[in-house]
Design a protein around this motif. Structure first.
Motif, PDB file in Angstrom:
ATOM      1  N   GLU A 140       0.816  -1.228   0.000  1.00 48.60           N
ATOM      2  CA  GLU A 140       0.000   0.000   0.000  1.00 48.60           C
ATOM      3  C   GLU A 140       0.849   1.279   0.000  1.00 48.60           C
ATOM      4  OE1 GLU A 140       0.424  -1.678   4.126  1.00 48.60           O
ATOM      5  OE2 GLU A 140      -0.083  -2.486   2.167  1.00 48.60           O
ATOM      6  N   ARG A 141       2.118   1.195   0.391  1.00 53.03           N
ATOM      7  CA  ARG A 141       2.985   2.388   0.325  1.00 53.03           C
ATOM      8  C   ARG A 141       3.952   2.305  -0.873  1.00 53.03           C
ATOM      9  NH1 ARG A 141       5.636   5.103   5.049  1.00 53.03           N
ATOM     10  NH2 ARG A 141       5.007   6.876   3.768  1.00 53.03           N
ATOM     11  N   GLY A 142       3.607   1.458  -1.842  1.00 50.63           N
ATOM     12  CA  GLY A 142       4.465   1.283  -3.023  1.00 50.63           C
ATOM     13  C   GLY A 142       3.978   2.107  -4.206  1.00 50.63           C
ATOM     14  N   TYR A 143       4.905   2.760  -4.899  1.00 47.64           N
ATOM     15  CA  TYR A 143       4.586   3.591  -6.067  1.00 47.64           C
ATOM     16  C   TYR A 143       5.434   3.134  -7.259  1.00 47.64           C
ATOM     17  CZ  TYR A 143       2.374   6.549  -2.634  1.00 47.64           C
ATOM     18  OH  TYR A 143       1.561   7.004  -1.629  1.00 47.64           O
ATOM     19  N   ILE A 144       4.843   3.225  -8.441  1.00 49.44           N
ATOM     20  CA  ILE A 144       5.540   2.849  -9.678  1.00 49.44           C
ATOM     21  C   ILE A 144       5.723   4.111 -10.515  1.00 49.44           C
ATOM     22  CG2 ILE A 144       5.312   1.563 -11.843  1.00 49.44           C
ATOM     23  CD1 ILE A 144       3.447  -0.388 -10.160  1.00 49.44           C
ATOM     24  N   VAL A 145       6.962   4.359 -10.944  1.00 55.05           N
ATOM     25  CA  VAL A 145       7.232   5.447 -11.895  1.00 55.05           C
ATOM     26  C   VAL A 145       7.785   4.802 -13.159  1.00 55.05           C
ATOM     27  CG1 VAL A 145       8.708   7.437 -12.411  1.00 55.05           C
ATOM     28  CG2 VAL A 145       7.649   7.230 -10.159  1.00 55.05           C
ATOM     29  N   ARG A 146       6.998   4.862 -14.245  1.00 55.38           N
ATOM     30  CA  ARG A 146       7.497   4.340 -15.525  1.00 55.38           C
ATOM     31  C   ARG A 146       8.170   5.467 -16.298  1.00 55.38           C
ATOM     32  NH1 ARG A 146       1.969   1.706 -16.781  1.00 55.38           N
ATOM     33  NH2 ARG A 146       2.050  -0.276 -15.637  1.00 55.38           N
ATOM     34  N   THR A 147       9.329   5.159 -16.855  1.00 55.43           N
ATOM     35  CA  THR A 147      10.058   6.153 -17.623  1.00 55.43           C
ATOM     36  C   THR A 147      10.637   5.487 -18.866  1.00 55.43           C
ATOM     37  OG1 THR A 147      11.688   7.928 -17.431  1.00 55.43           O
ATOM     38  CG2 THR A 147      12.262   5.842 -16.378  1.00 55.43           C
ATOM     39  N   SER A 148      11.369   6.252 -19.700  1.00 55.41           N
ATOM     40  CA  SER A 148      11.882   5.665 -20.945  1.00 55.41           C
ATOM     41  C   SER A 148      13.111   6.404 -21.447  1.00 55.41           C
ATOM     42  CB  SER A 148      10.793   5.722 -22.025  1.00 55.41           C
ATOM     43  OG  SER A 148      10.467   7.064 -22.322  1.00 55.41           O
ATOM     44  N   GLY A 149      13.942   5.682 -22.194  1.00 54.04           N
ATOM     45  CA  GLY A 149      15.074   6.298 -22.895  1.00 54.04           C
ATOM     46  C   GLY A 149      15.964   7.154 -22.011  1.00 54.04           C
ATOM     47  N   VAL A 150      16.399   6.584 -20.887  1.00 47.84           N
ATOM     48  CA  VAL A 150      17.129   7.389 -19.895  1.00 47.84           C
ATOM     49  C   VAL A 150      18.566   7.657 -20.349  1.00 47.84           C
ATOM     50  CG1 VAL A 150      18.004   7.418 -17.526  1.00 47.84           C
ATOM     51  CG2 VAL A 150      15.712   6.513 -17.995  1.00 47.84           C
ATOM     52  N   PHE A 151      19.017   8.892 -20.116  1.00 41.40           N
ATOM     53  CA  PHE A 151      20.426   9.233 -20.299  1.00 41.40           C
ATOM     54  C   PHE A 151      20.836  10.148 -19.146  1.00 41.40           C
ATOM     55  CE2 PHE A 151      19.708  13.590 -21.796  1.00 41.40           C
ATOM     56  CZ  PHE A 151      18.403  13.520 -22.242  1.00 41.40           C
ATOM     57  N   GLY A 152      22.122  10.074 -18.775  1.00 45.89           N
ATOM     58  CA  GLY A 152      22.619  10.892 -17.675  1.00 45.89           C
ATOM     59  C   GLY A 152      23.969  10.356 -17.256  1.00 45.89           C
ATOM     60  N   SER A 153      24.621  11.091 -16.385  1.00 47.61           N
ATOM     61  CA  SER A 153      25.969  10.694 -15.968  1.00 47.61           C
ATOM     62  C   SER A 153      25.897   9.769 -14.767  1.00 47.61           C
ATOM     63  CB  SER A 153      26.776  11.929 -15.572  1.00 47.61           C
ATOM     64  OG  SER A 153      26.738  12.843 -16.620  1.00 47.61           O
ATOM     65  N   ARG A 154      26.931   8.965 -14.610  1.00 48.03           N
ATOM     66  CA  ARG A 154      27.104   8.233 -13.373  1.00 48.03           C
ATOM     67  C   ARG A 154      28.590   8.200 -13.063  1.00 48.03           C
ATOM     68  NH1 ARG A 154      26.270   1.725 -13.799  1.00 48.03           N
ATOM     69  NH2 ARG A 154      27.163   1.915 -11.718  1.00 48.03           N
ATOM     70  N   ALA A 155      28.918   7.982 -11.818  1.00 48.64           N
ATOM     71  CA  ALA A 155      30.324   7.900 -11.416  1.00 48.64           C
ATOM     72  C   ALA A 155      30.404   6.911 -10.244  1.00 48.64           C
ATOM     73  CB  ALA A 155      30.820   9.274 -10.974  1.00 48.64           C
ATOM     74  N   PRO A 156      31.493   6.189 -10.051  1.00 44.96           N
ATOM     75  CA  PRO A 156      32.737   6.295 -10.815  1.00 44.96           C
ATOM     76  C   PRO A 156      32.707   5.534 -12.144  1.00 44.96           C
ATOM     77  CG  PRO A 156      32.985   4.687  -9.053  1.00 44.96           C
ATOM     78  CD  PRO A 156      31.611   5.262  -8.916  1.00 44.96           C
ATOM     79  N   GLU A 157      31.799   4.583 -12.320  1.00 49.81           N
ATOM     80  CA  GLU A 157      31.768   3.857 -13.610  1.00 49.81           C
ATOM     81  C   GLU A 157      31.137   4.752 -14.671  1.00 49.81           C
ATOM     82  OE1 GLU A 157      30.092   2.677 -10.965  1.00 49.81           O
ATOM     83  OE2 GLU A 157      31.107   0.845 -10.325  1.00 49.81           O
ATOM     84  N   PRO A 158      31.536   4.566 -15.940  1.00 45.64           N
ATOM     85  CA  PRO A 158      30.886   5.338 -16.993  1.00 45.64           C
ATOM     86  C   PRO A 158      29.476   4.806 -17.231  1.00 45.64           C
ATOM     87  CG  PRO A 158      32.486   3.799 -17.924  1.00 45.64           C
ATOM     88  CD  PRO A 158      32.582   3.665 -16.434  1.00 45.64           C
ATOM     89  N   GLU A 159      28.570   5.709 -17.634  1.00 44.38           N
ATOM     90  CA  GLU A 159      27.202   5.288 -17.922  1.00 44.38           C
ATOM     91  C   GLU A 159      27.128   4.580 -19.278  1.00 44.38           C
ATOM     92  OE1 GLU A 159      28.284   8.368 -17.609  1.00 44.38           O
ATOM     93  OE2 GLU A 159      27.598   9.670 -19.246  1.00 44.38           O
ATOM     94  N   ARG A 160      26.037   3.845 -19.454  1.00 41.11           N
ATOM     95  CA  ARG A 160      25.750   3.200 -20.748  1.00 41.11           C
ATOM     96  C   ARG A 160      24.374   3.670 -21.176  1.00 41.11           C
ATOM     97  NH1 ARG A 160      27.131  -1.877 -18.621  1.00 41.11           N
ATOM     98  NH2 ARG A 160      25.017  -1.798 -17.867  1.00 41.11           N
ATOM     99  N   ASN A 161      24.316   4.395 -22.289  1.00 40.05           N
ATOM    100  CA  ASN A 161      23.007   4.763 -22.815  1.00 40.05           C
ATOM    101  C   ASN A 161      23.136   5.039 -24.310  1.00 40.05           C
ATOM    102  OD1 ASN A 161      23.509   7.691 -23.285  1.00 40.05           O
ATOM    103  ND2 ASN A 161      23.676   7.784 -21.052  1.00 40.05           N
ATOM    104  N   PHE A 162      22.028   5.220 -24.976  1.00 37.45           N
ATOM    105  CA  PHE A 162      21.977   5.420 -26.421  1.00 37.45           C
ATOM    106  C   PHE A 162      22.851   6.600 -26.863  1.00 37.45           C
ATOM    107  CE2 PHE A 162      19.816   7.693 -29.930  1.00 37.45           C
ATOM    108  CZ  PHE A 162      19.857   6.720 -30.917  1.00 37.45           C
TER     109      PHE A 162
END
Ligand SMILES: NC(=O)c1ccc[n+]([C@@H]2O[C@H](COP(=O)([O-])OP(=O)(O)OC[C@H]3O[C@@H](n4cnc5c(N)ncnc54)[C@H](OP(=O)(O)O)[C@@H]3O)[C@@H](O)[C@H]2O)c1
Length: 285
Positions: A140-162
């Motif tokens: 009952e306290r759970g929420y779903i957020v659907r998203t798509s085609g994500v891009f953005g930075s991450r560290a320390p590993e490099p990100e993987r995106n289109f």
């Protein structure tokens, strides 16, 4: 400050962590090396010890082709790992946000998919994420957020995106052309936009399932043309192609997400994909 635990340390997790304190949360990022969501005891013990107010569950196997080839692993992480996180959140009473995907839909639609549309995934990634959703729905306290085609930075590993892949290929060979499909339409999402929108709706979410992306939709080739322009490359180097058949991993032809809920359209419109892409690919020094 209330504590937010973030599972995973990918693009969305890093954006959520970066913005947490501005939104009044003390965030703890949990890379896979610290918390493997498939370890039910480990998940329960860590969440019981940390006593968070909020769990932001981003950890997932996100590589769509890999999931298709390794369905057991995909279900172990995306479905069973989510069940572990939901069970632990329930025990400690924390609210939980589960990040899900446009790939729960089959693409057979000529308008954006709304939260009320029936999911019918075409591939293992989508099916395993949908199976994860089903555990969240039961809390009952759970929420779903659907998203798509994500891009953005991450560290320390490099990100993987289109876009990181397109940028790398444009830079690697200054003359080669790149084939990109022009018959799969999607909305893309800058991870920083998604984090802003999630924190904005958390105080009073209009529903238990929400669709949140950056604003705008196009086919992947269109998005690649835009990226090439931002990077100063000739957009004509992107060659529009139809999806090669047969597809080893079927993908939806139209996976653009829209929201049926009041206020969401304005929130999304305030986060244009073009601007997010420019900020990501050509950051101001
Ligand atoms: N990327 C997209 O285009 C996209 C689109 C729609 C929805 N989503 C959803 O958004 C969420 C965040 O995705 P993202 O874009 O941030 O992906 P990402 O950059 O690939 O990050 C995924 C994270 O999950 C971690 N992880 C994988 N298996 C794990 C396990 N067994 N235990 C703990 N952590 C594990 C990964 O760890 P390692 O780095 O060690 O592998 C990584 O830190 C996911 O739930 C995804 O399904 C993403």
């Amino acid at each position: 400050m209330p504590k937010a635990l973030i599972t995973g340390s990918g693009m969305v997790a890093c954006a959520l962590q970066a913005q947490a304190s501005a939104h009044g949360y003390a965030a703890v990022l949990l890379p896979r090396s610290r918390l493997d969501v498939t370890d039910a005891d480990g998940v329960r013990e860590l969440i019981a010890a940390e006593q968070p107010e909020l769990v932001l569950h981003t950890a997932a196997l996100t590589r769509v082709n890999y999931c298709q080839e390794h369905p057991d692993e995909a279900y172990a992480v995306n479905r069973d790992g989510t069940a572990n996180v939901v069970a632990a959140a329930r025990l400690s009473g924390a609210a939980l946000v589960y990040f899900s995907t446009d790939y729960v839909f089959n693409g057979d639609n000529d308008r954006p998919w709304l939260e009320s549309d029936p999911p019918a995934p075409l591939n293992t990634y989508g099916a395993s994420k949908l199976a994860g959703e089903q555990h969240v729905v039961e809390y009952e306290r759970g929420y779903i957020v659907r998203t798509s085609g994500v891009f953005g930075s991450r560290a320390p590993e490099p990100e993987r995106n289109f876009f990181q892949a397109i940028a790398a290929r444009l830079r690697a060979d200054e003359t080669a052309s790149i084939d990109v499909v022009c018959d799969q339409f999607t909305a893309i999402t800058y991870a920083q936009h998604l984090a802003e929108m999630v924190y904005a709706v958390l105080a009073s979410p209009p529903a238990r399932c929400l669709h949140l992306t950056s604003a705008g939709s196009d086919h992947w080739a269109g998005w690649a043309h835009l990226a090439a322009g931002i990077l100063g490359a000739d957009p004509a180097r992107i060659r529009d192609i139809a999806t090669p058949l047969p597809e080893s991993t079927p993908r939806p032809r139209n996976s653009v997400l829209g929201s049926a809920y009041k206020g969401m359209e304005q929130l999304i419109a305030a986060h244009p994909a073009r601007q997010g892409l420019a900020d990501y690919l050509a950051p101001v020094p």
